[in-house]
Write an enzyme that holds these catalytic residues in place. Structure first.
Site, mmCIF file in Angstrom:
data_model
loop_
_atom_site.group_PDB
_atom_site.id
_atom_site.type_symbol
_atom_site.label_atom_id
_atom_site.label_comp_id
_atom_site.label_asym_id
_atom_site.label_seq_id
_atom_site.Cartn_x
_atom_site.Cartn_y
_atom_site.Cartn_z
ATOM 1 N N ASP A 134 -8.005 1.628 -5.800
ATOM 2 C CA ASP A 134 -7.590 2.970 -5.381
ATOM 3 C C ASP A 134 -7.563 3.959 -6.534
ATOM 4 O OD1 ASP A 134 -5.430 1.750 -6.628
ATOM 5 O OD2 ASP A 134 -4.165 1.710 -4.856
ATOM 6 N N GLU A 184 -0.146 2.052 3.115
ATOM 7 C CA GLU A 184 1.293 2.140 3.336
ATOM 8 C C GLU A 184 1.662 1.501 4.679
ATOM 9 O OE1 GLU A 184 3.003 2.942 0.913
ATOM 10 O OE2 GLU A 184 2.617 4.904 0.064
ATOM 11 N N HIS A 236 3.447 -2.348 0.743
ATOM 12 C CA HIS A 236 2.064 -1.852 0.754
ATOM 13 C C HIS A 236 1.167 -2.686 -0.164
ATOM 14 C CE1 HIS A 236 2.720 1.369 -2.668
ATOM 15 N NE2 HIS A 236 2.436 0.192 -3.175
HETATM 16 P P1 PGA Z 1 3.823 -1.829 -9.506
HETATM 17 O O1 PGA Z 1 3.146 -1.289 -8.161
HETATM 18 O O2 PGA Z 1 2.908 -2.913 -9.979
HETATM 19 O O3 PGA Z 1 3.849 -0.661 -10.425
HETATM 20 O O4 PGA Z 1 5.161 -2.341 -9.118
HETATM 21 C C1 PGA Z 1 2.652 -2.202 -7.235
HETATM 22 C C2 PGA Z 1 2.141 -1.451 -6.021
HETATM 23 O O5 PGA Z 1 2.722 -0.402 -5.680
HETATM 24 O O6 PGA Z 1 1.174 -1.911 -5.412
#
Ligand code: PGA
Length: 260
Positions: free
Chosen positions: A67, A154, A149
């Protein structure tokens, strides 16, 4: 889902790197799906170490990132392009022409839930076709959001979704605000591989660390399969591995867990 729990973040990152390195050694032109966020940083550090000390060769590896934020230029220090170059690409011998990170800059956009701007649609179709051109992703690294997510899919995202533009939830904007000067600077949209795209990867490697992920991990591994917890869809995948530290795994029933 194979669930492997390690005592701390460093150990789980090493395990994840060992898995990725073994796939690269077996298939030098591996198609490697990459993720951003704080979770995979330890894995990337270890892959860099394996490249520098053990000659792990990325020269033929092809990468696809999950993404990118819409509206951040690749040079912006919070863009996922920038993140990947700083934390992995510039330290290994990956061929820049084999790197794919979704485009985030499209100029002026008309954003509507009912109709996708043609510029975005064209890019998303190209990205999906490019993945297919390389024979599909061999192993996809994933983090998990506190809300379950995966990538920017989401809760509520269609389980069959493909690469597209998504609106970030308030929770994700709040979670990611720590990287920006203020919450107002966090982009509201992202281009993300869909759940359907991710599920076509031949293997999935989900990483989770810290107590803040414990509820999401429990729902993903032991809850019902539901679009309200996108990571729960991994239960349908033929080859999904979760590598977690003990805090993130603390709410899982211990009989389902392998200790690494
Ligand atoms: P993080 O995010 O590794 O910064 O906890 C994970 C995500 O939101 O997929």
């Amino acid at each position: 889902m194979l669930v492997v729990v390690h005592s701390n973040y460093e150990a789980m990152s090493k395990k994840a790197a060992e898995i990725v390195a073994s796939r690269i050694r077996r298939k030098p032109n591996l198609v490697l799906g990459l993720a951003t966020g704080s979770t995979p940083l330890g894995l990337y550090k270890e892959l860099i170490r394996l490249h520098k000390n053990d000659g792990l060769d990325f020269s033929k590896v092809v990468t696809f990132n999950l993404d990118e934020y819409v509206g951040l230029a690749p040079e912006h220090d919070q863009s996922y392009h920038y993140f990947m170059w700083e934390n992995l690409f510039k330290h290994i011998n990956v061929n820049p022409s084999n790197i794919h990170v979704p485009q985030g800059m499209f100029g002026d956009l008309k954003i509507s839930p009912f109709e996708t701007d043609p510029k975005i649609e064209q890019f998303c179709t190209w990205y999906e076709d490019e993945i297919k051109k390389y024979g599909g992703v061999d192993i996809q690294i994933l983090g998990i959001g506190g809300n379950g997510h995966i990538a920017f899919n989401e809760p509520g995202s269609s389980i069959g979704s493909r690469t597209r533009i998504k609106t970030l939830t308030e929770k994700t904007v709040k979670d990611n605000a720590r990287f920006f000067k203020s919450k107002d600077e966090v982009p509201r949209y992202a281009i993300t591989m869909g759940i359907g795209t991710i599920m076509e990867s031949k293997e999935l490697l989900l990483l989770a660390n810290s107590a803040g992920k414990a509820d999401a991990v429990k729902s993903a591994v032991e809850g019902s399969i539901t679009a309200m917890c996108p990571a729960s869809v991994l239960q349908l995948h033929r080859k999904a591995i979760l590598v977690a530290d003990k805090e993130a795994a603390s709410k899982l029933a211990s009989e389902f867990v392998t200790y690494g």
